[in-house]
Design an enzyme around this catalytic site. Sequence first.
Site, short mmCIF file in Angstrom:
data_model
loop_
_atom_site.label_atom_id
_atom_site.label_comp_id
_atom_site.label_asym_id
_atom_site.label_seq_id
_atom_site.Cartn_x
_atom_site.Cartn_y
_atom_site.Cartn_z
N SER A 56 -28.51 10.55 -7.57
CA SER A 56 -28.86 11.93 -7.23
C SER A 56 -30.31 12.05 -6.77
O SER A 56 -31.22 11.47 -7.35
CB SER A 56 -28.65 12.81 -8.46
OG SER A 56 -28.99 14.14 -8.15
N GLY A 113 -31.32 4.38 -6.54
CA GLY A 113 -32.15 5.52 -6.17
C GLY A 113 -33.20 5.16 -5.14
O GLY A 113 -32.95 5.13 -3.93
N THR A 114 -34.38 4.84 -5.64
CA THR A 114 -35.55 4.60 -4.80
C THR A 114 -35.31 3.59 -3.68
O THR A 114 -35.85 3.74 -2.58
CB THR A 114 -36.72 4.12 -5.70
OG1 THR A 114 -36.95 5.13 -6.70
CG2 THR A 114 -37.98 3.90 -4.92
N CYS A 172 -34.44 16.50 -15.86
CA CYS A 172 -35.42 16.48 -14.77
C CYS A 172 -36.79 16.84 -15.32
O CYS A 172 -36.99 17.91 -15.88
CB CYS A 172 -35.04 17.46 -13.68
SG CYS A 172 -36.27 17.45 -12.36
N ASN A 212 -23.97 16.58 -8.99
CA ASN A 212 -25.01 16.66 -10.02
C ASN A 212 -25.50 18.10 -10.12
O ASN A 212 -25.78 18.74 -9.11
CB ASN A 212 -26.15 15.71 -9.65
CG ASN A 212 -27.28 15.70 -10.66
OD1 ASN A 212 -27.90 16.73 -10.92
ND2 ASN A 212 -27.56 14.54 -11.23
N GLY A 217 -34.62 1.36 -11.02
CA GLY A 217 -35.30 0.22 -10.43
C GLY A 217 -34.39 -0.84 -9.83
O GLY A 217 -34.84 -1.97 -9.58
N ASN A 229 -32.82 8.82 -16.07
CA ASN A 229 -33.60 9.58 -15.11
C ASN A 229 -35.02 9.01 -15.12
O ASN A 229 -35.29 8.01 -15.79
CB ASN A 229 -33.60 11.07 -15.51
CG ASN A 229 -33.73 11.98 -14.29
OD1 ASN A 229 -34.52 11.70 -13.40
ND2 ASN A 229 -32.96 13.05 -14.26
N ILE A 283 -40.31 16.66 -6.87
CA ILE A 283 -39.66 17.45 -5.82
C ILE A 283 -39.43 18.87 -6.33
O ILE A 283 -39.58 19.84 -5.59
CB ILE A 283 -38.30 16.81 -5.43
CG1 ILE A 283 -38.46 15.33 -5.08
CG2 ILE A 283 -37.63 17.58 -4.30
CD1 ILE A 283 -39.32 15.02 -3.90
C1 LIG Z 1 -37.41 11.55 -4.96
C2 LIG Z 1 -36.45 11.56 -6.12
C3 LIG Z 1 -35.68 12.70 -6.36
C4 LIG Z 1 -34.79 12.72 -7.42
N1 LIG Z 1 -34.03 13.85 -7.64
C5 LIG Z 1 -33.12 13.86 -8.65
C6 LIG Z 1 -32.27 14.98 -8.85
O1 LIG Z 1 -32.31 15.94 -8.12
N2 LIG Z 1 -31.41 14.94 -9.90
C7 LIG Z 1 -31.31 13.88 -10.73
O2 LIG Z 1 -30.49 13.89 -11.66
N3 LIG Z 1 -32.09 12.79 -10.55
C8 LIG Z 1 -32.99 12.77 -9.54
N4 LIG Z 1 -33.79 11.64 -9.35
C9 LIG Z 1 -33.68 10.50 -10.27
C10 LIG Z 1 -32.81 9.38 -9.70
O3 LIG Z 1 -31.49 9.82 -9.52
C11 LIG Z 1 -32.83 8.16 -10.62
O4 LIG Z 1 -32.35 8.52 -11.89
C12 LIG Z 1 -34.24 7.59 -10.77
O5 LIG Z 1 -34.93 7.65 -9.56
C13 LIG Z 1 -34.25 6.13 -11.28
O6 LIG Z 1 -33.59 5.27 -10.38
P1 LIG Z 1 -34.36 4.38 -9.26
O7 LIG Z 1 -35.45 3.66 -9.98
O8 LIG Z 1 -33.31 3.51 -8.68
O9 LIG Z 1 -34.91 5.35 -8.27
C14 LIG Z 1 -34.68 11.61 -8.27
C15 LIG Z 1 -35.45 10.48 -8.03
C16 LIG Z 1 -36.33 10.44 -6.96
C17 LIG Z 1 -37.14 9.20 -6.74
#
Ligand SMILES: Cc1cc2nc3c(=O)[nH]c(=O)nc-3n(C[C@H](O)[C@H](O)[C@H](O)COP(=O)(O)O)c2cc1C
Lengths: 306, 306, 253, 253
Positions: free
Chosen positions: A23, A267-268, A132, A101, A246, A194, A73
């Site tokens: 998400s 995600g990232t 969040c 979500n 990650g 998250n 955000i």
């Molecule tokens: C720019 C950005 C926006 C995100 N927005 C949401 C969101 O709207 N809702 C949510 O549940 N998680 C949100 N996340 C969290 C991601 O879904 C994820 O849980 C988190 O980034 C860890 O995973 P990653 O290290 O692969 O990015 C966001 C993450 C990033 C980086």
Amino acid sequence: MSKVDMSVQVGPLKLRNPVMLASGCVGYGNEISEYTDLNTIGGIVTKSISLKPRKGNPPQRIVETTGGMLNAIGLTNVGVEEFVNSKIPFLKKFDVPVICNIAASTVKEYVECTQILTTEETIKAFEINVSCPNVREGGLQFGNNVKEVGKVTGKVRAVTEKPLIIKLSPNVSYISEFAKVVKKEGGDAVSAINTLMGTAFDINTRKPKIQNVNGGLSGPAIKPVAMAKVLEISRNVDIPVIGIGGIMSWKDVIEFMIVGSSAVQIGTLNFIDPSAPGRIVKELEDYCAQNGMTRISDLTASYVID
Amino acid sequence: MSKVDMSVQVGPLKLRNPVMLASGCVGYGNEISEYTDLNTIGGIVTKSISLKPRKGNPPQRIVETTGGMLNAIGLTNVGVEEFVNSKIPFLKKFDVPVICNIAASTVKEYVECTQILTTEETIKAFEINVSCPNVREGGLQFGNNVKEVGKVTGKVRAVTEKPLIIKLSPNVSYISEFAKVVKKEGGDAVSAINTLMGTAFDINTRKPKIQNVNGGLSGPAIKPVAMAKVLEISRNVDIPVIGIGGIMSWKDVIEFMIVGSSAVQIGTLNFIDPSAPGRIVKELEDYCAQNGMTRISDLTASYVID
Amino acid sequence: MFIINAQISEKIELGHNIFLFKMFCPEIASSAEPGQFLNLRINETYFPLLRRPFSVCDISGDHFYILFSPFGEGTKQLAKKSVGDNIDTHGPLGKGFNYKGEYETAVIVAGGLGSAPFPFVTRKINNKKDIISFVGGRSQKDVITYGMENVSTSTDDGSEGFEGTVVDLLETKVDELKSKNVKVFGCGPTPMLKALQSFCSKNNFDCEISTECAMACGFGICQGCPIEQTEYKDQYLLVCSDGPVFNAKDVVL
Amino acid sequence: MFIINAQISEKIELGHNIFLFKMFCPEIASSAEPGQFLNLRINETYFPLLRRPFSVCDISGDHFYILFSPFGEGTKQLAKKSVGDNIDTHGPLGKGFNYKGEYETAVIVAGGLGSAPFPFVTRKINNKKDIISFVGGRSQKDVITYGMENVSTSTDDGSEGFEGTVVDLLETKVDELKSKNVKVFGCGPTPMLKALQSFCSKNNFDCEISTECAMACGFGICQGCPIEQTEYKDQYLLVCSDGPVFNAKDVVL
Ligand SMILES: Cc1cc2nc3c(=O)[nH]c(=O)nc-3n(C[C@H](O)[C@H](O)[C@H](O)COP(=O)(O)O)c2cc1C
Ligand SMILES: Cc1cc2nc3c(=O)[nH]c(=O)nc-3n(C[C@H](O)[C@H](O)[C@H](O)COP(=O)(O)OP(=O)(O)OC[C@H]3O[C@@H](n4cnc5c(N)ncnc54)[C@H](O)[C@@H]3O)c2cc1C
Ligand SMILES: Cc1cc2nc3c(=O)[nH]c(=O)nc-3n(C[C@H](O)[C@H](O)[C@H](O)COP(=O)(O)OP(=O)(O)OC[C@H]3O[C@@H](n4cnc5c(N)ncnc54)[C@H](O)[C@@H]3O)c2cc1C
Ligand SMILES: Cc1cc2nc3c(=O)[nH]c(=O)nc-3n(C[C@H](O)[C@H](O)[C@H](O)COP(=O)(O)O)c2cc1C
Ligand code: FES
Ligand code: FES
């Protein structure tokens, strides 16, 4: 190479493979669909939707840190109505499970959102974002409070038959307590994690680098923390876990599955390489075939701890 | 360039400059003294000492992660007696404040340790480690439980007049609650943060990469989290904070001071470059001079938040 | 001990994916002992974050050599460096081989990249004692005999020399070795060192082994590299500062 | 849009610490528009983690150009790359300058590295419209006039051209500009763009500006790069996908 069964089961939710898009990291699927064929991935989780549209936080919203990034955000989103009218029709065109979500500031709002959206056939499951870190009124208190998380789970459970996933906050001492209450209140699975709460300051202006002061830390820097949280849940609670945090390669997916994830979310990495999710699915299949595995789901919680 | 007053005050503890060496990352000072002149740094915090010697965890104790490392040393140390007999004499040779870090499994043991050591003139302050994530019997429960942290603070306070610093765990939702109870129970300052709980697995053996399964994450990867914790304490509690977590350069020291640190500690960086602490002190002085600052302590909590 | 830039002055590919770097650094070249190691900072970024340990492979004049194979992130990046590049080097570190003693014949036993310290050991012992070297590898391409003397080889798959492990090979020479006053010097993967340890214990050969362990600091401040002692069980030794070379009798692998 | 390797075929140092890279990549060269940008992955490690955005500076045949100055971690690493190196490039991204329109004279206004997109803009407009260019910098070495036409310069310290900001310089030419049917194209630091915005608004010049914002994804999926709208306050636009070029009337800087 023999055919590998790549499908996984996240509670009642069956996915063609364990690789989902996280998400907030793929919008509503439009842009990313140019790079990764959505028909090949396990599932897509939409950007958090709230009852009303949200403008989100003012810039600067993003800052890079060592091996990670902070974002604030502020849950920018088009709101339930516009989501149904303009985003769902696009996602309908694909054969991919859409996990919606939901973010809200009150239990009531979570329930209302779910009630409206549960009739949408395209939506195959809900992921409730209780975690969040960037929204001041809501979010944080829910995510760090076992009782509130239990309450949200129970109330939302009452209004939908669809698979219900609760996305947990890592900013707590014992995440398994939260997974326990989710299970008790009828949740089908948990997503972990998250982002971690973090900040960064400009030494010249002495101001926070992101306008919201705090942001959520994501990216490979947080992987060890995410792994420990998934393992904690997996060892203490009998509930499916979706591992997040990650993931940068197929190897990370395997590692997350070993510690207990039934599926994972990316995600990232999408920001750096939006074609990665599709490629990772293929690489996972190759790995399983080369290692003589018949089902990728056998990896889940296959850890060996003396 | 004008002369800068580099000294800082951490509650009752006066340091010649804000740069201290973190517990567990410099042993008892012997080896690092070949690279950084201990007479030039703000203070040295010894490896956690316990009442009896501790063998520590079996190998593997260390694994590198993206921008960080996990460790599960298990509080290996020589015990109070040997510390007094063989380690203090070495440190006595230097003109550097020695802060003695104490770890224990029970409140009683914390008190006993402090009682024995408080008569040692060389020891200028105590840092109580309530937050080591790698010791199963003790550590974790203390560090994540406000009541226990309060109790340890109060009981140790009762047996020493020396400056008392409590080193807090980051694996909690609201670290400022812990800083509050430390203040209430008579602690003079808090150190933030100890390592984050994390893990990593080998995808071939499916075993944890470190024998203890979980380890503590340190290094630049955790800096944003540490910064947010320091800021949270600084905005909510009137107690001096020693900032720790991922400091790699003089810029990071400034950033930690801006969000509220009176002093800082350098940990993981010593492994990579043991001459860094001495160099950072000089670089900080140059920065202050170039920016026309007369006292480095003016940086503390000088953040500008709209 | 120095923390100092060493400049790559030659980059030699010894074989399939095996690199030998000749590094200019008089300070280290003049002070290193055989069996000691150097802790290299692969680059200035934090990726990788920690230094990586490499045995002093050899010394010649103002230069030292390291021998390695691109393997993980750090060694892969190292392999991409060019002549002229500087590498931030910490060392010489640890305790090396006690090669002087009373013995007549040095028996060198190396497995895979475990050959790394032995060119320097060989140079130091040569002309003073006899040397017999046994070098093993999984397959022909893994057998590294660079800088060694009087070498017999073994491979797991029989593609070169004796078919079997290097300790199996040693077993076949046990009578010959028993007839001499030998000291054994071993380096290689832990399973090989274990086999060597029990071989030497059984046959009463004095034996020193160079051990490996994941390290954070490399010089005794992190307690990251424990190794169990045979006698005194209350405390570990540290691979980086008490070792990496130990008498095989003293440690439990 | 492509995610594709572009190979450095020439590395030019335009001036003090100002680099121009000529990159071979037919796919991007044939599809990029002036004002669009490319998101470069500096290396395969996670340091830096995110891509870095650079304007398409110019196009010639199968090549595109980028212009930059080593500044932070990413640009410093980029400056160290060599001819022959491949750089993973995402693009062309965003919406560029609307240079076609009805106007007669293009007025190009650049501050510092804000010159980057204008060689390509100039090439496209040249021979179709008149061009007048105004280029400013803090000091002489910061004034980049590469690939531009009919240039007047300004410096904050007076070391080259007009002493003052580039918008101050523009003010001195306001009558001349008013006498023509102009369209203004601006790029540079935000304070300069703000000044340009109000200058154009005051004088009723149509103006497009290329804005900057910290970005995570560069193509609309992270919501990381909001910019406030003049009219519709309920929602931000995104610099990466709605911009980076906007009509100066439409956005609040
Ligand atoms: C720019 C950005 C926006 C995100 N927005 C949401 C969101 O709207 N809702 C949510 O549940 N998680 C949100 N996340 C969290 C991601 O879904 C994820 O849980 C988190 O980034 C860890 O995973 P990653 O290290 O692969 O990015 C966001 C993450 C990033 C980086
Ligand atoms: C005293 C000493 C001397 C050494 N001398 C040499 C030498 O001369 N030549 C040479 O090629 N290598 C030598 N090594 C090993 C070398 O340090 C490692 O191969 C190197 O650190 C790997 O780094 P990397 O970044 O390439 O791999 P990484 O990406 O760090 O590691 C890849 C995988 O290997 C594991 N790993 C890394 N290092 C070790 C280790 N030391 N033991 C077991 N597993 C490990 C990691 O946990 C990881 O799973 C020596 C090691 C020590 C302790
Ligand atoms: C659409 C677009 C086009 C661009 N075109 C060019 C170009 O053609 N040539 C060029 O040299 N640069 C250009 N830039 C700017 C360039 O992307 C940044 O200079 C680069 O990202 C800096 O990366 P770095 O790793 O060197 O610095 P970092 O280490 O990332 O940054 C150092 C410091 O600068 C700040 N910073 C980084 N990027 C920005 C930014 N965009 N705005 C404000 N502060 C920032 C960081 O927060 C940090 O404090 C463009 C930017 C955008 C958004
Ligand atoms: C190998 C290692 C051992 C540590 N041992 C201790 C310890 O004994 N007591 C303690 O309070 N903190 C200990 N720490 C935590 C550090 O003092 C510090 O809080 C943490 O590493 C974060 O700082 P850094 O990112 O600069 O390393 C240890 C850290 C490391 C990496
Ligand atoms: S590696 Fe740090 S003590 Fe050995
Ligand atoms: S940078 Fe991600 S939406 Fe613009």
